[in-house]
Design a protein around this motif. Structure first.
Motif, PDB file in Angstrom:
ATOM      1  N   PRO A 149       0.798  -1.225   0.000  1.00  0.00           N
ATOM      2  CA  PRO A 149       0.000   0.000   0.000  1.00  0.00           C
ATOM      3  C   PRO A 149       0.824   1.266   0.000  1.00  0.00           C
ATOM      4  N   SER A 150       1.964   1.285   0.676  1.00  0.00           N
ATOM      5  CA  SER A 150       2.789   2.487   0.729  1.00  0.00           C
ATOM      6  C   SER A 150       3.419   2.795  -0.615  1.00  0.00           C
ATOM      7  N   GLU A 151       3.483   1.783  -1.514  1.00  0.00           N
ATOM      8  CA  GLU A 151       4.116   1.994  -2.805  1.00  0.00           C
ATOM      9  C   GLU A 151       3.137   2.447  -3.869  1.00  0.00           C
ATOM     10  N   VAL A 152       1.840   2.354  -3.580  1.00  0.00           N
ATOM     11  CA  VAL A 152       0.831   2.690  -4.584  1.00  0.00           C
ATOM     12  C   VAL A 152       0.944   4.138  -5.016  1.00  0.00           C
ATOM     13  N   HIS A 153       1.132   5.037  -4.062  1.00  0.00           N
ATOM     14  CA  HIS A 153       1.219   6.460  -4.357  1.00  0.00           C
ATOM     15  C   HIS A 153       2.648   6.987  -4.242  1.00  0.00           C
ATOM     16  N   ASP A 201       6.665   7.320   1.315  1.00  0.00           N
ATOM     17  CA  ASP A 201       7.701   6.620   2.071  1.00  0.00           C
ATOM     18  C   ASP A 201       7.230   6.413   3.500  1.00  0.00           C
ATOM     19  N   THR A 202       6.414   5.384   3.718  1.00  0.00           N
ATOM     20  CA  THR A 202       5.907   5.098   5.057  1.00  0.00           C
ATOM     21  C   THR A 202       6.528   3.830   5.629  1.00  0.00           C
ATOM     22  N   LYS A 221      -4.083  -2.266   6.500  1.00  0.00           N
ATOM     23  CA  LYS A 221      -3.587  -2.675   7.828  1.00  0.00           C
ATOM     24  C   LYS A 221      -3.352  -1.471   8.740  1.00  0.00           C
ATOM     25  N   SER A 222      -2.981  -0.312   8.156  1.00  0.00           N
ATOM     26  CA  SER A 222      -2.788   0.889   8.978  1.00  0.00           C
ATOM     27  C   SER A 222      -4.113   1.539   9.343  1.00  0.00           C
TER      28      SER A 222
END
Length: 550
Positions: free
Chosen positions: A65-69, A72-73, A376-377
């Motif tokens: 999910p962090s890579e979709v947009h 850098d989470t 998940k977040s």
């Protein structure tokens, strides 16, 4: 003689026995072969299923999910996890990079080469596509709404020169392509020019925008209210499912742009509180959906209330015969037509499409598993589509019982509750939403990272619009779809959409076949003749009544 006959019988009897034994042996061999073939098939099927599961796992792993947009989470834990994956992680990264490269190549084709412009006098230099907002030479207050964008989108850059010149216009473009401002900015300029010519106080609107759904009407109103505020343009949105009182008061206090759904607008016209006699700029947004929903009589009735001399604008994702027929009746004989991408059904290439063939009873568990991955977040936005209103309520309750914070939008909810749910989803208060197809068309919800199709829609067109809620404004997105045995009639069309977008077609989907079912008329079934784009208009035949008896 008898002796010879006995000898012959003694000789032939063993031969008969050996023949029977051979026959039995052959039958046994055939059974063994058949059994081996079945075992082999089952092993191959198991291997295919395992391969399919592995393919889906790889796709999911490739798209965190962090890579979709591109945000850098990631944390130290996720880095360690990636290091442990080793070769598997490298292969999934390679898969993702290949997918991204394919999408970038396709995107370049759309923006650079796949724009088709047709109509009378379209090659004049004054209609050249705009490469910047400055080339439009519009007042700063009109372009205030575009300050957050670096340059016009393809549909805007091609539409504005024609619309600002007063031409009738047909725009075919995918969802999320900037269609609202493509007609919104020319509408503001149209109103500005009219008001400069006529200084007297005016109470009736000059511009009308028709939309198929309440949610889309509200969204268009939000965009045009913000865009029109610096120009002093007043916008009113009217739609069903809520009280008419506030809408009537807004109309009576003065309005420049009316945005509405056909049913409520027709009611207000018949009540005498909305007069369209001065409307000279008309927009039909999502025209194909409007006719699909059965609004054609209302649309025709409303258009007849507007000025006879008017500028007509139609925006649609597809161009079926019914929309073509409407354009023939209410537009210039040869209007400007701009097609960005394809006139045929095509999905957004910035969306990774994962299709998974499932049984009905396994969908709930699979949905929860995907939410644990993509949500998940519980901060990123995930939109889950279902088919029916009751199904939306059931899935919402099921997820709430399991501890998920979720809202829903469907036809059984009052408009106030639907608006509230959308607002909570948009502002991130409740970033998980269950919706029927009322939310599939046109809604611009920012940063939806994933769309999950819990139920496949009734048409592949609706599937394309559903997955178009993610991957908007150049961002990447993922759409995960559950496909069941009962949906097999749409497998061929879905395969075509996946192939056109350069997506992986699962073997389990191919087993349903690639046949594309012929579209059927809602009135006449499959037994009807489609109207082609170049078909001549119908002729009225008059009969001489001179032979009639007095």
């Amino acid at each position: 003689m008898v002796k010879k006959l006995n000898e012959a019988m003694q000789v032939s009897e063993p031969e008969i026995l050996s023949t029977e034994e051979k026959h039995v042996t052959d039958k046994k061999k055939k059974k063994d072969k058949k059994k081996k073939r079945k075992n082999k098939e089952s092993e191959e099927s198991l291997e295919n299923d395992q391969g399919e599961a592995k393919r889906i796992r790889k796709l999911e792993e490739a798209l965190e999910p962090s890579e979709v947009h591109g945000t850098d989470t990631g944390s130290k834990k996720s880095k360690k996890k990636k290091e442990k994956k080793g070769e598997e992680s490298n292969s999934s990264k390679e898969l993702e990079s290949n997918h991204v490269k394919a999408n970038e190549n396709m995107k370049d084709e759309v923006t650079n080469g796949s724009v088709i412009v047709s109509g009378n006098n379209t090659k004049d230099s004054k209609y050249a596509a705009l490469s910047s907002f400055a080339e439009a030479k519009l007042p700063e207050k009109v372009l205030e709404c575009c300050k957050n964008f670096s340059s016009p989108s393809p549909i805007q850059s091609h539409a504005w020169p024609f619309l600002l010149d007063g031409r009738d216009f047909i725009g075919i473009a995918a969802t999320g392509s900037g269609k609202t401002l493509a007609f919104g900015v020319p509408a503001l300029m149209h109103i500005s020019r009219k008001e400069n010519k006529n200084k007297s106080k005016r109470t009736n609107p000059l511009c009308l925008v028709l939309s198929p759904t309440r949610e889309l009407a509200q969204q268009i109103a939000d965009v045009l209210c913000d865009a029109g505020r610096p120009c002093g343009v007043r916008t009113v949105c009217v739609y069903g499912g809520t009280s008419k009182g506030p809408q009537i008061s807004s109309l009576k206090s003065g309005v420049d742009i009316v945005i509405g759904t056909p049913g409520r607008l027709k009611d207000l016209i018949e009540m005498g509180v909305c007069c369209l006699k001065e409307v000279s700029f008309v927009v039909l947004d999502e025209a194909d959906r409007m006719l699909d929903m059965g609004f054609e009589p209302e649309v025709r009735s409303i258009l007849k209330q507007t000025c006879t001399v008017r500028q007509m604008v139609m925006f649609s994702a597809t161009w079926p015969p019914s929309v073509h027929q409407l354009a023939q009746e209410f537009m210039d004989p040869n209007p400007v037509k701009v097609v960005v991408g394809s006139e045929d059904l095509a999905a957004n290439h910035d969306v990774m499409q994962i299709v998974e063939v499932l049984e009905d009873r396994s969908r709930d568990a699979r949905l929860v598993a995907l939410l644990e991955k993509y949500h998940k977040s519980q901060r990123n936005r995930v939109l889950v589509f279902v088919l029916y209103k009751k199904e939306a309520a059931r899935v919402e309750n099921m997820l709430q019982r399991r501890g998920w914070k979720v809202v829903s939008v469907h036809g059984d909810k009052a408009q106030h509750d639907r608006t509230k749910a959308l607002s909570l989803f948009k502002d991130g208060t409740s970033p998980l939403m269950i919706a029927t197809d009322v939310a599939a068309r046109g809604l611009d919800i920012p940063d939806v990272e994933a769309v999950i199709n819990y139920s496949f829609p009734l048409t592949v067109e609706d599937y394309v619009h559903r997955i178009g809620r993610t991957g908007r404004a150049g961002k990447k997105g993922v759409a995960h779809t559950f496909f069941m045995q009962e949906n097999k009639g749409l497998a061929g069309e879905l395969v075509n959409v996946l192939r056109e977008a350069g997506q992986i077609v699962p073997d389990a989907l191919m087993k349903f076949g690639t046949h594309v079912k012929k579209k059927e008329s809602k009135l006449y079934g499959a037994h009807f003749k489609e109207i082609t784009a170049d078909a001549p208009k119908s002729m009225k035949i008059r009969f001489d009544n001179s032979d009639d008896e007095d």
